[in-house]
Design an enzyme around this catalytic site. Structure first.
Site, PDB file in Angstrom:
ATOM      1  N   GLU A  75      26.037  39.224  98.339  1.00 28.65           N
ATOM      2  CA  GLU A  75      25.111  39.458  99.412  1.00 28.65           C
ATOM      3  C   GLU A  75      23.884  39.777  98.407  1.00 28.65           C
ATOM      4  O   GLU A  75      25.273  41.180  97.690  1.00 28.65           O
ATOM      5  CB  GLU A  75      25.535  40.317 100.380  1.00 28.65           C
ATOM      6  CG  GLU A  75      24.256  40.301 101.230  1.00 28.65           C
ATOM      7  CD  GLU A  75      24.076  42.384 101.294  1.00 28.65           C
ATOM      8  OE1 GLU A  75      23.312  42.697 100.146  1.00 28.65           O
ATOM      9  OE2 GLU A  75      24.368  42.592 102.161  1.00 28.65           O
ATOM     10  N   CYS A  78      19.917  47.601 101.849  1.00 32.65           N
ATOM     11  CA  CYS A  78      20.209  46.228 101.538  1.00 32.65           C
ATOM     12  C   CYS A  78      18.558  45.340 102.496  1.00 32.65           C
ATOM     13  O   CYS A  78      18.120  44.321 102.330  1.00 32.65           O
ATOM     14  CB  CYS A  78      21.386  45.390 101.829  1.00 32.65           C
ATOM     15  SG  CYS A  78      22.859  45.793 101.298  1.00 32.65           S
TER      16      CYS A  78
END
Lengths: 545, 545
Positions: A270, A307
């Protein structure tokens, strides 16, 4: 109140044993003061690493075959062990990351919560994907054999801790929890920015392995010299999959290493997302001040180091959009910088902000205040327009930290074109009112192709850990859009199907045995059959009337 | 009886239009005679290819959003259109591949059968993976938003036809059927060894696209110059996934191209497997002659050109094993060579056989007869022992065609070590009796790590197309052990999850709308709810008593 005090060893924990490394040392740094923290951590070399992966390989068969109750109990024991040293973990993580205590307490609860959620998943058992097609000896032109499918663990998984979530995406975080839940041993590469936090949590996991009587190779925690030990870990033949959260550069380098192995393995990285927010016209006929405050709060929380922080927002050109930008300016003026995770991350943020500010057609429209500590720069919001945005890829790049770009759009078509031109994202957010549904209907199919999660009238930060969450998305948001790193679906990353054909029942593994001893839901001849479904048999006489 | 006669055009079919290529020509060859077949096929260049991928990209949104009934009807229409020209397809495929008519009739039925199976999957809808977590506004410490997850198609898929299955792994074969079922447009790269077969089937698909009123970009069939057009196809930004069946060299080169893209994409390549058979002691106390005949039949069927042909068999050392080898010799003596697919494949087989025969410690123990046609070499069985097998990787290499190696083992431990030393496989087969269960119990966990399908007391050829099949396995059997290329699970290769958070119901796609208009099974708060489950409400008064 009374926090236990663990004496930190400064060592790796390999299959239950403390191991002093021979490849140099590192230390945590308090980013609020730039002070070095005790102890120093010794870094292991590749030969020592091979001990961890060999132990994991050795543990794979027995761990992968655990019965659901023992398996789930192990995950719950990790959660209990973490809670037992919770205050100590939060204190150390605060010193190593500069993250405020309430955030870390929340993250601790999320970490133990997701371990318990995966314990539930393991007990429930649908991830085993059982499919059965009983033999049809009379089928023409050919008889059908007895076929039974289940999913088995891939084998040892390498997990890399993230800098920005020292607990929930780290030692016993989502990747570790989902890999362990799948039945895969984990070799965890600690993040050198929070080594002490890693050690305390790593001990909690190691204790759980021992207390549950599991093979000690089920979990190892290693400190190593940055990229080199990471590459060695991904290249190790015992490792069958990789979980990673971090930068695009580091993630793509692990992807390349995994693809170049003699036997390539999946990498779940990720990486990078600017999480575009699309503010439609109708949304600005509501409370513009509240909308601007929501944006600033989402952007500046945890110093923008999430994120899913909104690094990009599309607002209409014209008066309503202008009023929104002015409101953002006001809201951001009240926001002070917060300590960033490391001096290096603060420096990279500064460079990113300077690079974006130097682009033609990009202006600063709002700035907060400098924070009182070291590494606490003033958050900043830039402004540009769609033509500039589409012409210059620098405007699409993630700046990790509290910086965001407002892009003004002239029409719904311009907005859709901008969306189509974007890279893959973890999230895409819409702010809209009833009147915007037509614009949104055109935009939604574009956003589905670009993002893992689409939200309306909210903010992308705050990722709910549950059954329906997708924390993923097309590259470069992640390396593999078919998955999620948060939520129960994450377990599927570490499993693969195996079919058994005409294997005698006595030799079959429990999940596919005819008697269904684990009471699993199964797909039989293509139709789901629930283990706890009400039986179709008539109720006994006494129950009628 | 009366076969329709299609005049073959020798052209690609790009989004419904015949396109003459400008990059040279190719021709089918009858491998039984080495005669060239009419017509010649013109090969497209990269600019023409870009027309096909652009059309596929253009078709992706509307095709991906089809309602289940229209979608399933399209797959069924392809099957009907293929059946309408079935005899013509079988005749042309026979001329281009040398495969016998009964085999091709069976393969045609498998091809239409799997299209209809995927129509059933599309109507049933479980592949959409719907998960719902309704909002919990009162949850503490934070409210839960409304979260709904479904899976959407990845987008245009490139499919490469296999030489050895001109129908079931080719134009409208398993990869195409599962990609179309997932809602992904397909750009199909025809195999130059059966171009006419490809064209007839490609027209059947193209007709179905038109007859169902779909966007013509849903399907294109292209002829191109071997590897170069394949690389261009995999690198095309519109392509989001790749399905391939073929050699390890070609498969790994596509994997490398896909990994090197600016945005990497998944490659599902089914490549190389020797499909080891483990004959345990007890199995040889039964009918050894029948066992040997079964082995030879499985090995020589379709001239050994099946992905699951038994290229390797472990038999015990000692007398019982010796009797088995003698029985194999007798059985193979009766087997004549059959036409192989192409002169090139026959030549590669010959080279492989010579290379294996030249290895120290490897002997020929059985040979069949040369076939009456061109390219019909005599099948052959070699023999060696475990120490030789473990020391020399050449003995593990697949020889595509009717050649196999019997490896004699001295003990159960030696057998397990040999199994552990092997690469990934599509299948692993056990022949055993009750008394062998202890040996097998030790072997099974090893085989699960090595293979996608494990069989007992049968032969690996003959892959049942159903719900529980796994035609996959660890590298190099495939590029991605998490999947299968045969059976209903294959659809999952072309899907990815998307989550919707607090999106107004009116804007949600049908699968996740509250009213469940498609009557899908859903996972709600972690528990499966079947759409057709008996309601839990109490029965009306009149039904009691």
């Amino acid at each position: 109140m009374s926090t236990q005090t663990t004496t930190l060893s400064g060592r790796s924990i390999i299959a239950g044993h403390e191991v002093a490394g021979s490849a140099g040392t590192t230390r945590g740094i308090d980013p609020a003061t730039n002070a070095e923290l005790e102890p120093s951590y010794s870094l292991i070399d590749e030969a020592q690493l091979a001990g961890a992966t060999a132990a994991a390989e050795d543990a794979a068969a027995s761990f992968g075959a655990l019965d659901p109750e023992t398996h789930a109990g192990f995950l719950e024991r990790i959660a209990e062990n973490i809670e037992a040293v919770g205050p100590e973990i939060v204190a150390r993580a605060g010193a190593e990351t500069g993250l405020p205590e309430p955030r870390l307490n929340g993250e601790l609860a999320r970490t133990t919560g997701q371990l318990r959620l995966f314990a539930k998943v393991v007990r429930q058992g649908d991830h085993r994907g059982v499919r059965i097609e009983p033999a049809l000896p009379g089928r023409t032109p050919l008889p059908r054999p007895d076929l039974r499918q289940r999913r088995i663990p891939l084998g040892p998984v390498a997990v890399f801790g993230a800098s920005n979530f020292p607990l929930a995406f780290s030692t016993a975080g989502g990747d570790t929890a989902s890999a362990l839940a799948a039945g895969c041993p984990v070799v965890f590469k600690a993040h050198n920015a929070h080594p002490g936090t890693g050690e305390i949590v790593g001990r909690a996991v190691t204790d759980a392995v021992r207390e549950c009587g599991l093979h000690p190779g089920v979990f190892s925690l290693v400190y190593g010299p940055g990229a080199s030990i990471g590459q060695a870990l991904v290249k190790d033949p015992a490792i069958r999959a990789v979980g990673f959260t971090g930068s695009r550069a580091a993630g793509t380098s692990l992807m390349a290493a995994a693809a170049a192995r003699p036997e390539p393995i999946p990498v779940y990285a990720e990486m990078s997302s600017v999480n575009p927010v699309f503010v439609l016209e109708g949304a600005l006929r509501g409370d513009v001040e509240a909308l601007a405050r929501g944006y600033v709060t989402s952007l500046t929380g945890s110093s923008g180091q999430l994120c899913t922080a909104p690094g990009l927002l599309f607002a209409p050109a014209g008066e309503a959009g202008e009023a929104f930008v002015v409101a953002v300016e006001r809201a951001l003026a009240d926001a002070a910088g917060q300590t960033m995770l490391t001096p290096g991350i603060a420096g990279a943020w500064q460079e990113g902000v300077e690079a974006l500010g130097a682009q033609q057609g990009v202006d600063v429209v709002a700035r907060g205040g400098q924070g009182p500590t070291e590494n606490a720069p003033a958050p900043v919001v830039f402004e540009s327009d769609v033509p500039t945005f589409r012409a210059n890829p620098v405007l699409q790049e993630e700046i990790f930290g509290a910086a965001s770009l407002v892009v003004r759009y002239a029409s719904a078509e311009e907005l859709a074109d901008a969306a189509r031109s974007m890279e893959g994202q973890l999230t895409a957010t819409l702010h809209l009112a009833e009147e915007d549904h037509r614009t949104e209907s055109a935009l939604l199919p574009v956003l589905e192709r670009k993002a893992g999660r689409i939200l309306a009238n909210g903010w992308p930060t705050g990722v709910d850990v549950g059954d329906a969450m997708v924390h993923g998305g097309p590259f470069p948001a992640t390396s593999d859009s078919r998955t999620t790193s948060v939520g129960t679906l994450a377990i599927e990353r570490f499993l693969r199907p195996v079919a058994y054909q005409n294997i005698p029942d006595a030799l079959l593994p429990a999940p596919v045995q005819q008697a269904n001893p684990w009471r699993l839901n199964r797909r039989v001849d293509g139709a789901l059959q629930l283990a706890d479904a009400p039986t179709q048999e008539p109720a006994p006489e006494g129950d009628r009337a």
